[in-house]
Scaffold this motif. Structure first.
Motif, PDB file in Angstrom:
ATOM      1  N   ARG A   1       0.815  -1.218   0.000  1.00 15.94           N
ATOM      2  CA  ARG A   1       0.000   0.000   0.000  1.00 15.94           C
ATOM      3  C   ARG A   1       0.850   1.270   0.000  1.00 15.94           C
ATOM      4  O   ARG A   1       0.300   2.367   0.001  1.00 15.94           O
ATOM      5  CB  ARG A   1      -0.905   0.030   1.235  1.00 15.94           C
ATOM      6  CG  ARG A   1      -1.939  -1.075   1.315  1.00 15.94           C
ATOM      7  CD  ARG A   1      -3.017  -0.919   0.268  1.00 15.94           C
ATOM      8  NE  ARG A   1      -4.119  -1.873   0.471  1.00 15.94           N
ATOM      9  CZ  ARG A   1      -5.078  -2.080  -0.417  1.00 15.94           C
ATOM     10  NH1 ARG A   1      -5.073  -1.421  -1.567  1.00 15.94           N
ATOM     11  NH2 ARG A   1      -6.040  -2.955  -0.171  1.00 15.94           N
ATOM     12  N   LEU A   2       2.171   1.127   0.004  1.00 14.26           N
ATOM     13  CA  LEU A   2       3.037   2.302   0.075  1.00 14.26           C
ATOM     14  C   LEU A   2       4.072   2.253  -1.037  1.00 14.26           C
ATOM     15  O   LEU A   2       4.868   1.310  -1.120  1.00 14.26           O
ATOM     16  CB  LEU A   2       3.746   2.362   1.431  1.00 14.26           C
ATOM     17  CG  LEU A   2       4.725   3.534   1.628  1.00 14.26           C
ATOM     18  CD1 LEU A   2       3.990   4.870   1.574  1.00 14.26           C
ATOM     19  CD2 LEU A   2       5.472   3.386   2.950  1.00 14.26           C
ATOM     20  N   LEU A   3       4.054   3.258  -1.886  1.00 14.68           N
ATOM     21  CA  LEU A   3       5.004   3.388  -2.984  1.00 14.68           C
ATOM     22  C   LEU A   3       5.805   4.668  -2.779  1.00 14.68           C
ATOM     23  O   LEU A   3       5.235   5.745  -2.568  1.00 14.68           O
ATOM     24  CB  LEU A   3       4.263   3.437  -4.321  1.00 14.68           C
ATOM     25  CG  LEU A   3       5.068   3.830  -5.557  1.00 14.68           C
ATOM     26  CD1 LEU A   3       6.141   2.776  -5.846  1.00 14.68           C
ATOM     27  CD2 LEU A   3       4.156   3.997  -6.769  1.00 14.68           C
ATOM     28  N   ILE A   4       7.119   4.565  -2.853  1.00 16.79           N
ATOM     29  CA  ILE A   4       8.002   5.720  -2.687  1.00 16.79           C
ATOM     30  C   ILE A   4       8.814   5.864  -3.961  1.00 16.79           C
ATOM     31  O   ILE A   4       9.549   4.946  -4.352  1.00 16.79           O
ATOM     32  CB  ILE A   4       8.925   5.516  -1.473  1.00 16.79           C
ATOM     33  CG1 ILE A   4       8.083   5.338  -0.199  1.00 16.79           C
ATOM     34  CG2 ILE A   4       9.877   6.694  -1.314  1.00 16.79           C
ATOM     35  CD1 ILE A   4       8.790   4.589   0.888  1.00 16.79           C
ATOM     36  N   VAL A   5       8.678   6.997  -4.629  1.00 14.81           N
ATOM     37  CA  VAL A   5       9.375   7.235  -5.896  1.00 14.81           C
ATOM     38  C   VAL A   5      10.500   8.223  -5.628  1.00 14.81           C
ATOM     39  O   VAL A   5      10.263   9.373  -5.270  1.00 14.81           O
ATOM     40  CB  VAL A   5       8.413   7.756  -6.981  1.00 14.81           C
ATOM     41  CG1 VAL A   5       9.149   7.886  -8.310  1.00 14.81           C
ATOM     42  CG2 VAL A   5       7.221   6.824  -7.121  1.00 14.81           C
ATOM     43  N   GLY A   6      11.728   7.749  -5.804  1.00 12.75           N
ATOM     44  CA  GLY A   6      12.889   8.542  -5.411  1.00 12.75           C
ATOM     45  C   GLY A   6      13.682   9.107  -6.549  1.00 12.75           C
ATOM     46  O   GLY A   6      14.916   9.225  -6.453  1.00 12.75           O
ATOM     47  N   GLY A   7      13.041   9.484  -7.646  1.00 13.08           N
ATOM     48  CA  GLY A   7      13.796  10.107  -8.727  1.00 13.08           C
ATOM     49  C   GLY A   7      12.982  10.244  -9.993  1.00 13.08           C
ATOM     50  O   GLY A   7      12.055   9.463 -10.245  1.00 13.08           O
ATOM     51  N   LEU A   8      13.321  11.242 -10.801  1.00 14.82           N
ATOM     52  CA  LEU A   8      12.659  11.446 -12.084  1.00 14.82           C
ATOM     53  C   LEU A   8      13.319  10.557 -13.130  1.00 14.82           C
ATOM     54  O   LEU A   8      14.544  10.621 -13.324  1.00 14.82           O
ATOM     55  CB  LEU A   8      12.777  12.917 -12.507  1.00 14.82           C
ATOM     56  CG  LEU A   8      12.113  13.310 -13.831  1.00 14.82           C
ATOM     57  CD1 LEU A   8      10.603  13.175 -13.729  1.00 14.82           C
ATOM     58  CD2 LEU A   8      12.476  14.749 -14.208  1.00 14.82           C
ATOM     59  N   PRO A   9      12.564   9.719 -13.807  1.00 17.36           N
ATOM     60  CA  PRO A   9      13.151   8.790 -14.782  1.00 17.36           C
ATOM     61  C   PRO A   9      13.478   9.473 -16.105  1.00 17.36           C
ATOM     62  O   PRO A   9      12.750   9.347 -17.089  1.00 17.36           O
ATOM     63  CB  PRO A   9      12.047   7.738 -14.958  1.00 17.36           C
ATOM     64  CG  PRO A   9      10.777   8.487 -14.701  1.00 17.36           C
ATOM     65  CD  PRO A   9      11.106   9.519 -13.657  1.00 17.36           C
ATOM     66  N   ARG A  10      14.580  10.202 -16.137  1.00 19.63           N
ATOM     67  CA  ARG A  10      14.963  10.905 -17.362  1.00 19.63           C
ATOM     68  C   ARG A  10      15.679   9.944 -18.305  1.00 19.63           C
ATOM     69  O   ARG A  10      15.082   9.025 -18.840  1.00 19.63           O
ATOM     70  CB  ARG A  10      15.806  12.127 -17.014  1.00 19.63           C
ATOM     71  CG  ARG A  10      14.974  13.241 -16.346  1.00 19.63           C
ATOM     72  CD  ARG A  10      15.830  14.362 -15.840  1.00 19.63           C
ATOM     73  NE  ARG A  10      16.423  15.169 -16.872  1.00 19.63           N
ATOM     74  CZ  ARG A  10      15.844  16.235 -17.439  1.00 19.63           C
ATOM     75  NH1 ARG A  10      14.633  16.593 -17.062  1.00 19.63           N
ATOM     76  NH2 ARG A  10      16.462  16.943 -18.352  1.00 19.63           N
ATOM     77  N   ALA A  11      16.960  10.134 -18.516  1.00 24.08           N
ATOM     78  CA  ALA A  11      17.691   9.300 -19.472  1.00 24.08           C
ATOM     79  C   ALA A  11      18.061   7.962 -18.847  1.00 24.08           C
ATOM     80  O   ALA A  11      18.623   7.914 -17.761  1.00 24.08           O
ATOM     81  CB  ALA A  11      18.955  10.022 -19.926  1.00 24.08           C
ATOM     82  N   THR A  12      17.748   6.858 -19.530  1.00 21.83           N
ATOM     83  CA  THR A  12      18.077   5.534 -19.019  1.00 21.83           C
ATOM     84  C   THR A  12      19.231   4.896 -19.775  1.00 21.83           C
ATOM     85  O   THR A  12      19.650   3.795 -19.449  1.00 21.83           O
ATOM     86  CB  THR A  12      16.856   4.597 -19.093  1.00 21.83           C
ATOM     87  OG1 THR A  12      16.448   4.452 -20.458  1.00 21.83           O
ATOM     88  CG2 THR A  12      15.707   5.142 -18.262  1.00 21.83           C
ATOM     89  N   ASN A  13      19.742   5.552 -20.820  1.00 25.76           N
ATOM     90  CA  ASN A  13      20.914   5.038 -21.526  1.00 25.76           C
ATOM     91  C   ASN A  13      21.698   6.225 -22.083  1.00 25.76           C
ATOM     92  O   ASN A  13      21.252   7.372 -22.030  1.00 25.76           O
ATOM     93  CB  ASN A  13      20.508   4.060 -22.648  1.00 25.76           C
ATOM     94  CG  ASN A  13      19.573   4.689 -23.666  1.00 25.76           C
ATOM     95  OD1 ASN A  13      19.883   5.689 -24.302  1.00 25.76           O
ATOM     96  ND2 ASN A  13      18.397   4.081 -23.841  1.00 25.76           N
ATOM     97  N   LEU A  14      22.886   5.964 -22.612  1.00 29.06           N
ATOM     98  CA  LEU A  14      23.770   7.043 -23.056  1.00 29.06           C
ATOM     99  C   LEU A  14      23.174   7.831 -24.212  1.00 29.06           C
ATOM    100  O   LEU A  14      23.381   9.043 -24.314  1.00 29.06           O
ATOM    101  CB  LEU A  14      25.133   6.474 -23.446  1.00 29.06           C
ATOM    102  CG  LEU A  14      26.028   5.991 -22.299  1.00 29.06           C
ATOM    103  CD1 LEU A  14      27.309   5.376 -22.841  1.00 29.06           C
ATOM    104  CD2 LEU A  14      26.350   7.128 -21.346  1.00 29.06           C
TER     105      LEU A  14
END
Length: 865
Positions: A417-430
């Motif tokens: 019941r608890l979700l913690i999102v610790g970052g903005l998913p910007r670039a995932t590869n080079l």
């Protein structure tokens, strides 16, 4: 033994709906209205289309729709079919749902094909069941599933890296298998790398800038090296896990791009040429399923398909979502330490939490935090729950910490019941990082970033009655969601949930947040009132299209054509495709992306000329020049244009080439320090100012280095004989070196030994720092003295003198400029902000050329009379 007489159940194949009604062992009573709507539109309009896509929100039952379509096609058309999932955990989850919930017999395939059971293989090959497997099981050089009749692609929004990996060679610096190959490639590339870049690839650094740094080796520079690169990789890959992807890329390197980061080298085409992979391309139909398909052609880009028919979103889903989320924004009223303590308290209260972060470094930080404070909690990583989430679900107290996985792991109802999102998913590869950070083409990836964010928020709400608390535990993500102009691109339901959460966070204390959580988890009458309010608010909200969406949608078919032309070595046709793309990209928000395609046009023209397909040598330089003029604030394009000797008159140099590297690094500094609160920045600013004015030489030098890094210089110092106090590197062509004489008495003279020391600094720098042979080295003496011993003056001929009081005044002003730029910083890759920052640096004498002009006007030391 008697003969086996097949039992053929009387199951209707008139339509997927009719088939569903005949599934007697299913545990669901009937199809939901929106599921039936999708199935009807499919049977009416899309049965014969080669590529079909539909969108349903996370948790709305798209898995059942996909399974029904697959089972119906298998029975109706006697086709072999494959249902693809991003992860093995989802393979098992989908197969379990199909058999035990929906009454559809499927066969799950995970692991090596050598370990597939003979029975399972026979069932698939004979078309007796649909195969459920992972993307990597299809996208490999020798798949068992070599001729499926149809392919269902689930969670297609998250499949970009799974698909592209088939056409990608990623050589990792610290992998035992790759270490020798990495070193050999870096050595081969040395002559086309700036000395500072070569140093990053070979030296050790803990600088935050280096961890996010990315560069691309331009086509004119890499093209002559390709034969040598082929020989090197051939020699090293035979005993590594790279040999399969190398076999795909080896003969098509001219169609690929070479990206380098501090920890890896990535070789890949811009888009995956999926039509070259027979198992995928020869299927009669591909059905793509997603919670968000996007409107700007993103689906076509990640699948390499030109034209995909989209089914309409069922009525009502343009406003309604699935389940309910209560968003928490602790950073709105709490500092970093308070926010972390609150997160731990929330995990303690919920007893089970899922934490999603963008990278392994952040995951390890969270792991240490939880381990140190919640010693009675079990901690799980993605590998431990990928095959089965049962150990996590069955644990009394547990935290799952997942790095860079924003979908593919689902928890329903009381599972979490608890979700913690610790970052903005910007670039995932080079490649993504290069497009955002170097090309400023963030508009292209906005859709992808937003999709990942939305997917992350839906991990714990998987049905209409499900609910979960979502904690936004990251500076950048908090800032991203706080901007009303960005939220308007989200689904109305999510907009309403976010606005409610933001409103509750105003002036909230840790106790307030915990009370909100308790009320939400209890689902009592207080919460029901809040839930009704959120539902009413969504009706007043609409979803807007991202900037440039129409242009991107119009361009994508030409982009796909370009990729196939390059793959086939038809550079003339590739250039024509680039021209068609450029004709579509007119929105001002797409300047960076337009610059990228002008560069690709130049590269196509370059290769066309080099391979004797064209006699026009100037076309490439014209397009490279156009790329630079389309986005003057992109340093990479300035450097490329100069390396090709393109005349300055053909470039837009309104953005100083020497200021651009500083501004690019400044972006990284501001991302690290954060812009929502002033605390981190104020702490660094105070330390610099206090130490500069402390009168202590060691503290002054430390602050001098920190000031340089904050302004975007590559700054450092070492305590060895002959070394400058700090150095500030702009790029490989320019370096400021300082002798800090801050503790001298204003009434004293500069002695001969000090003058000799300053004069020898350039020699030390050329021997020890990664600069070009022709680099300009600017020695600067910072001192309160006005006079020098007579014998000292001859050694100061090339040394600039910066009076201590004047330096302190300049430093204070420079810090105020950074503070001002920080206040309006929208995130990395914004070309308008970058151009404005360059101008601010120029106006305030921070821009290197202006700084040199300032130093040239300062009075020299004289002999006391």
């Amino acid at each position: 033994m008697p003969f086996k007489i097949p039992k053929t159940p009387a199951i209707s194949t008139e339509s997927p709906e009719a088939l569903f009604r005949d599934l007697r062992t299913r545990k669901v009573a009937g199809l939901l209205a929106h599921q039936a709507d999708i199935l009807r539109e499919y049977t009416q309009n899309a049965v014969s289309e080669p590529d079909v896509a539909f969108e349903l929100p996370t948790g709305s039952g798209k898995t059942l729709v996909g399974l029904l379509l697959g089972e119906w096609r298998r029975r109706r058309f006697e086709e072999r079919g494959v249902y693809l999932c991003p992860t093995n955990q989802l393979v098992h989850q989908v197969a379990d749902q199909a058999i035990n919930k929906y009454g559809i017999q499927v066969t799950a395939f995970t692991g090596s094909k050598n370990n597939y059971s003979p029975t399972a293989k026979s069932q698939y090959l004979n078309g007796e069941t649909v195969a459920v497997t992972s993307y990597s099981a299809l996208f490999n050089v020798n798949p068992f599933f070599d001729s499926p009749g149809f392919i269902i692609l689930d969670d297609i929004h998250s499949a970009e890296n799974y698909i592209a990996s088939y056409w990608s060679l990623k050589i990792e610096r610290y992998s035992d298998q790759h270490r020798a190959l990495y070193a050999a490639l870096v050595s081969a590339l040395k002559n086309v790398l700036a000395p500072t870049d070569y140093q990053r690839l070979t030296g050790d650094s803990s600088d935050s800038w280096d961890s996010t740094w990315v560069e691309k080796i331009a086509t004119p520079n890499i093209e002559p090296l390709i034969p040598e690169i082929v020989s090197i990789i051939d020699e090293h890959v035979s005993d590594t896990n790279l040999r399969f992807s190398w076999s795909v890329l080896r003969d098509h390197l001219y169609a690929c791009h070479f990206y380098i980061g501090t920890y890896a080298i990535l070789i890949r085409p811009l888009l995956p040429p999926t039509n070259t992979h027979t198992p995928f391309a020869n299927a009669g139909q591909r059905v793509y399923m997603s919670a968000t398909l996007g409107e700007g052609g993103e689906l076509e880009r990640l699948t390499g398909r030109k034209q995909i028919v989209r089914l309409q979103v069922p009525m009502g889903w343009d406003k309604q979502g699935i389940g309910r989320r209560l968003f928490f924004f602790p950073g709105h009223s709490l500092d970093e330490d308070q926010s972390s303590s609150l997160v731990l308290d929330m995990i303690q209260r919920a007893e089970r939490g899922l934490v999603i972060v963008p990278d392994n470094r952040r995951a390890e930080e969270v792991r240490e935090l939880v381990k140190g404070s919640l010693d009675d909690f079990q901690i799980f990583n993605v590998q431990q729950i990928e095959t089965s989430k049962e150990p996590f679900v069955q644990a009394d107290k547990a935290v799952a910490i997942i790095a860079n996985r924003y979908d593919g792991i689902d928890f329903i109802d009381d599972e979490c019941r608890l979700l913690i999102v610790g970052g903005l998913p910007r670039a995932t590869n080079l490649q993504e990082r290069f497009i955002i950070n170097k090309m400023g083409a963030v508009a292209l990836l906005n859709d992808r970033i937003m999709t990942r964010t939305v997917q992350a928020f839906g991990r714990c709400t998987r049905s209409a009655t499900d609910y979960a608390a979502v904690v936004v535990w990251d500076e950048e993500l908090h800032k991203y969601l706080l901007r009303r102009e960005r939220r308007r691109f989200l689904h109305p339901e999510l907009q309403a949930e976010l606005e409610f959460g933001i409103e509750q966070a105003k002036d909230a204390t840790p106790a307030d947040f915990l009370e909100f959580l308790n009320t939400f988890l209890m689902q009592d009458s207080d919460w029901i009132d809040a839930d009704n309010y959120i539902a009413s608010q969504r009706e007043n909200m609409t979803r807007s299209s991202l900037p440039g969406t129409a242009d991107l949608r119009d361009a994508v078919s030409h982009e796909v054509d370009y990729q196939y032309a390059m793959w086939e070595g038809d550079y003339v046709r590739a250039l024509e495709c680039c021209r068609s793309v450029l004709a579509c990209l007119n929105d001002s928000e797409l300047r960076g992306y337009r610059a990228l395609w002008s560069y690709l046009a130049g590269s196509s023209a370059w290769l066309s000329h080099r391979n004797g397909m064209s006699t026009d040598e100037s076309a490439a330089k014209t397009y490279f020049s156009n790329a630079q003029k389309a986005a003057p604030a992109i340093r990479w394009l300035v450097n490329l244009s100069r390396s090709l000797n393109i005349p300055s008159d053909d470039l837009d140099l309104s953005a100083s080439a020497l200021a651009l590297p500083l501004v690019e690094r400044l972006e990284s500094v501001l991302e690290r320090l954060g812009t929502r609160h002033n605390r981190k920045f104020a702490r660094v600013e105070k330390l610099i100012l206090d130490n500069l004015e402390s009168g202590n030489s060691a503290q002054f030098e430390e602050a001098h280095v920190k000031l340089g890094k904050l302004l975007g210089f590559e700054a450092g110092n070492v305590e060895t004989s002959g070394a400058p106090d700090p150095w500030w590197i702009v790029d490989e062509s320019l370096c400021f070196i300082f002798e800090d004489h801050s503790d001298a008495s204003p009434d004293s003279n500069l002695h001969l030994d000090k003058a000799r020391q300053i004069a020898t600094h350039p020699n030390w720098v050329r021997e020890n720092l990664p600069l070009a042979e022709s680099a300009k080295i600017v020695p600067v003496l910072i001192t309160p003295v006005r006079f020098a011993d007579p014998d000292a003056l001859p050694h100061l001929g090339d040394v600039f003198v910066w009076r201590l009081d004047d330096f302190l005044t300049w430093a204070r002003n420079a810090l105020s400029v950074v503070r001002e730029l920080r206040a309006i910083f929208p995130g990395s890759g914004d070309l308008a902000w970058r151009a404005g920052a360059v101008e601010k640096y120029r106006e305030n004498g921070i821009e290197p050329e202006k700084l040199i002009e300032f130093l040239e006007k300062q009075p020299s030391l004289t002999v006391r009379k």
